[in-house]
Write a protein that holds these residues in place. Sequence first.
Motif, PDB file in Angstrom:
ATOM      1  N   ALA A   1       0.822  -1.209   0.000  1.00  0.00           N
ATOM      2  CA  ALA A   1       0.000   0.000   0.000  1.00  0.00           C
ATOM      3  C   ALA A   1       0.855   1.258   0.000  1.00  0.00           C
ATOM      4  N   LEU A   2       2.074   1.181   0.511  1.00  0.00           N
ATOM      5  CA  LEU A   2       2.994   2.317   0.480  1.00  0.00           C
ATOM      6  C   LEU A   2       3.771   2.373  -0.831  1.00  0.00           C
ATOM      7  N   VAL A   3       4.306   1.241  -1.263  1.00  0.00           N
ATOM      8  CA  VAL A   3       5.228   1.218  -2.394  1.00  0.00           C
ATOM      9  C   VAL A   3       4.514   1.484  -3.721  1.00  0.00           C
ATOM     10  N   THR A   4       3.348   0.904  -3.935  1.00  0.00           N
ATOM     11  CA  THR A   4       2.698   0.987  -5.242  1.00  0.00           C
ATOM     12  C   THR A   4       2.383   2.420  -5.667  1.00  0.00           C
ATOM     13  N   PRO A   5       1.649   3.218  -4.876  1.00  0.00           N
ATOM     14  CA  PRO A   5       1.386   4.593  -5.326  1.00  0.00           C
ATOM     15  C   PRO A   5       2.639   5.456  -5.363  1.00  0.00           C
ATOM     16  N   ALA A   6       3.587   5.206  -4.444  1.00  0.00           N
ATOM     17  CA  ALA A   6       4.835   5.978  -4.447  1.00  0.00           C
ATOM     18  C   ALA A   6       5.609   5.714  -5.724  1.00  0.00           C
ATOM     19  N   ARG A   7       5.711   4.452  -6.128  1.00  0.00           N
ATOM     20  CA  ARG A   7       6.432   4.092  -7.357  1.00  0.00           C
ATOM     21  C   ARG A   7       5.727   4.658  -8.592  1.00  0.00           C
ATOM     22  N   ASP A   8       4.400   4.585  -8.640  1.00  0.00           N
ATOM     23  CA  ASP A   8       3.668   5.117  -9.780  1.00  0.00           C
ATOM     24  C   ASP A   8       3.800   6.638  -9.861  1.00  0.00           C
ATOM     25  N   GLY A   9       3.812   7.303  -8.707  1.00  0.00           N
ATOM     26  CA  GLY A   9       3.973   8.746  -8.692  1.00  0.00           C
ATOM     27  C   GLY A   9       5.351   9.195  -9.142  1.00  0.00           C
ATOM     28  N   LEU A  10       6.374   8.359  -8.900  1.00  0.00           N
ATOM     29  CA  LEU A  10       7.742   8.682  -9.317  1.00  0.00           C
ATOM     30  C   LEU A  10       7.941   8.537 -10.822  1.00  0.00           C
ATOM     31  N   LEU A  11       7.063   7.796 -11.475  1.00  0.00           N
ATOM     32  CA  LEU A  11       7.255   7.479 -12.885  1.00  0.00           C
ATOM     33  C   LEU A  11       7.384   8.738 -13.745  1.00  0.00           C
ATOM     34  N   ALA A  12       6.498   9.703 -13.520  1.00  0.00           N
ATOM     35  CA  ALA A  12       6.539  10.926 -14.334  1.00  0.00           C
ATOM     36  C   ALA A  12       7.785  11.755 -14.055  1.00  0.00           C
ATOM     37  N   LEU A  13       8.356  11.642 -12.857  1.00  0.00           N
ATOM     38  CA  LEU A  13       9.524  12.446 -12.497  1.00  0.00           C
ATOM     39  C   LEU A  13      10.793  11.981 -13.197  1.00  0.00           C
ATOM     40  N   VAL A  14      10.828  10.718 -13.616  1.00  0.00           N
ATOM     41  CA  VAL A  14      12.028  10.187 -14.271  1.00  0.00           C
ATOM     42  C   VAL A  14      11.809   9.983 -15.766  1.00  0.00           C
ATOM     43  N   ALA A  15      10.641  10.410 -16.279  1.00  0.00           N
ATOM     44  CA  ALA A  15      10.312  10.177 -17.684  1.00  0.00           C
ATOM     45  C   ALA A  15      11.088  11.132 -18.586  1.00  0.00           C
ATOM     46  N   ASP A  16      11.607  10.599 -19.694  1.00  0.00           N
ATOM     47  CA  ASP A  16      12.268  11.417 -20.702  1.00  0.00           C
ATOM     48  C   ASP A  16      11.378  11.633 -21.926  1.00  0.00           C
ATOM     49  N   GLY A  17      10.344  10.813 -22.072  1.00  0.00           N
ATOM     50  CA  GLY A  17       9.492  10.906 -23.252  1.00  0.00           C
ATOM     51  C   GLY A  17       8.037  10.908 -22.867  1.00  0.00           C
ATOM     52  N   LYS A  18       7.177  10.371 -23.767  1.00  0.00           N
ATOM     53  CA  LYS A  18       5.751  10.336 -23.526  1.00  0.00           C
ATOM     54  C   LYS A  18       5.421   9.355 -22.404  1.00  0.00           C
ATOM     55  N   ILE A  19       4.376   9.697 -21.669  1.00  0.00           N
ATOM     56  CA  ILE A  19       4.007   8.878 -20.518  1.00  0.00           C
ATOM     57  C   ILE A  19       3.566   7.489 -20.956  1.00  0.00           C
ATOM     58  N   GLN A  20       2.759   7.409 -22.045  1.00  0.00           N
ATOM     59  CA  GLN A  20       2.247   6.095 -22.448  1.00  0.00           C
ATOM     60  C   GLN A  20       3.385   5.136 -22.758  1.00  0.00           C
ATOM     61  N   ARG A  21       4.401   5.600 -23.456  1.00  0.00           N
ATOM     62  CA  ARG A  21       5.518   4.724 -23.807  1.00  0.00           C
ATOM     63  C   ARG A  21       6.258   4.265 -22.560  1.00  0.00           C
ATOM     64  N   LEU A  22       6.445   5.169 -21.597  1.00  0.00           N
ATOM     65  CA  LEU A  22       7.138   4.788 -20.377  1.00  0.00           C
ATOM     66  C   LEU A  22       6.288   3.838 -19.540  1.00  0.00           C
ATOM     67  N   VAL A  23       4.972   4.042 -19.549  1.00  0.00           N
ATOM     68  CA  VAL A  23       4.079   3.109 -18.859  1.00  0.00           C
ATOM     69  C   VAL A  23       4.205   1.718 -19.470  1.00  0.00           C
ATOM     70  N   VAL A  24       4.274   1.657 -20.797  1.00  0.00           N
ATOM     71  CA  VAL A  24       4.427   0.366 -21.477  1.00  0.00           C
ATOM     72  C   VAL A  24       5.752  -0.278 -21.095  1.00  0.00           C
ATOM     73  N   GLN A  25       6.830   0.513 -21.071  1.00  0.00           N
ATOM     74  CA  GLN A  25       8.145  -0.018 -20.694  1.00  0.00           C
ATOM     75  C   GLN A  25       8.135  -0.523 -19.256  1.00  0.00           C
ATOM     76  N   ALA A  26       7.523   0.259 -18.357  1.00  0.00           N
ATOM     77  CA  ALA A  26       7.454  -0.145 -16.951  1.00  0.00           C
ATOM     78  C   ALA A  26       6.655  -1.431 -16.798  1.00  0.00           C
ATOM     79  N   SER A  27       5.559  -1.545 -17.556  1.00  0.00           N
ATOM     80  CA  SER A  27       4.746  -2.767 -17.494  1.00  0.00           C
ATOM     81  C   SER A  27       5.520  -3.969 -18.018  1.00  0.00           C
TER      82      SER A  27
END
Length: 414
Positions: free
Chosen positions: A120-146
């Motif tokens: 419950a702590l790690v999941t939203p924290a990790r998802d929230g960090l995703l946009a902070l380390v993104a270099d490109g479009k969010i959808q592509r990074l979401v696909v890479q993370a998945s």
Amino acid sequence: MSPSIYQVYMKPLNYYFLGAGSWFLAYGIQSVIFAWMVTMVLDETADKVGLAQMAFMLPAMLFMLLGGSLADHYGGRRIAIIGHILASIAPLFLTITVLVGDLTYNSVIIFAIIVGCAQALVTPARDGLLALVADGKIQRLVVQASMIQFGIQVIGFLIAAYADELGAATMLMLQFTALQIGMLAFIKLKVPYQRPAPVDEHLLKQIIESVLEGFRTVKASPYLRAVAFQNMAMGIFFMGSYIVTIPLLIRELYQGGSVELSWVNGVNALGLVLTILYLLRIGDIHRQGRALLVAQGIGATALACGGLGLGFYSLLACVFLWGMCGGLAMTMARTIMQEMAPVDQRARIMAFYSFSFMGAGPIGALLSGYLVKWVGPSEALIFSSVSMFTVVIFVALRSSLWKLDTTPKNHLSQ
């Protein structure tokens, strides 16, 4: 002066993926050995298997939204580190009980509750960090993370396949090691500093208001609302089937053990990864809502076929197809939530995404356990699949998700 290998490869995005990958490796190991310990080692009844999985999922329902608010309040990196420390306690505790010969149903429940709180702590924290380390479009990074998520989980499933040979203590210590690597990765991760809010008597009120603000944002958006609703149904009917009904089906119909559990988990994740690789190749999908609903409908049909009792290899084929559909559905759902979320509420909105899916899991686990007890595993799997298919039809007809088009022109006009 040319950059060093360390500077090239240990960028923030790579630290993020190392931290996330280590968590998913631990989760992959746990997914098999937890079901294996309850279903095969302790040989518990169907209702107790459902209750055990409910104990693992329940903290997500209770604390996921709080975890998202804490991540927005104190910074996702800090909360992710705390979550990894908490999660590491669980395998250590259970290893001790195994080594002293005192593995019981109650000790497994304690293990589940600790890991559930950490998630419950790690999941939203990790998802929230995703946009902070993104270099490109969010959808592509979401696909890479998945892709990383489910690809690493396959490795965890393969490792856990040796649980019958190596024993529970070895598997648990491998899980502990993976969690420690993830903690170190998040410690090294460099993101914009977020000053913690001062701790005062109004802190609890601020956190509650923060959660309510995120809820109002989801409620106000027809797209976020529809994704959250179908996610709840997926948590009830799909996750309950995956973590309770299918392990019981393997035990009672196919007399399987950790190897068969690992194969089922593995082919499911393989299907997810193949779909994600294909998404990386073709680029962004603009009609994300339509893709989400079609994938869910086909997935429900495939899962229902798995309950027909046509043989273990037939079950593997159905779960593989179900996994392929899940790869598309989960990627589209996460992308819609990421793209529609206000920047300052992203961790909270992603917490609602996780909450709508994982939070419904305890209901699904309990329901699946009693369904198996009442009608048997095959019939329970078919019932859940038909129920999910009905929800997909309802959402397609009654929400605006089917018409969602994220091409620049259409997106701006909506």
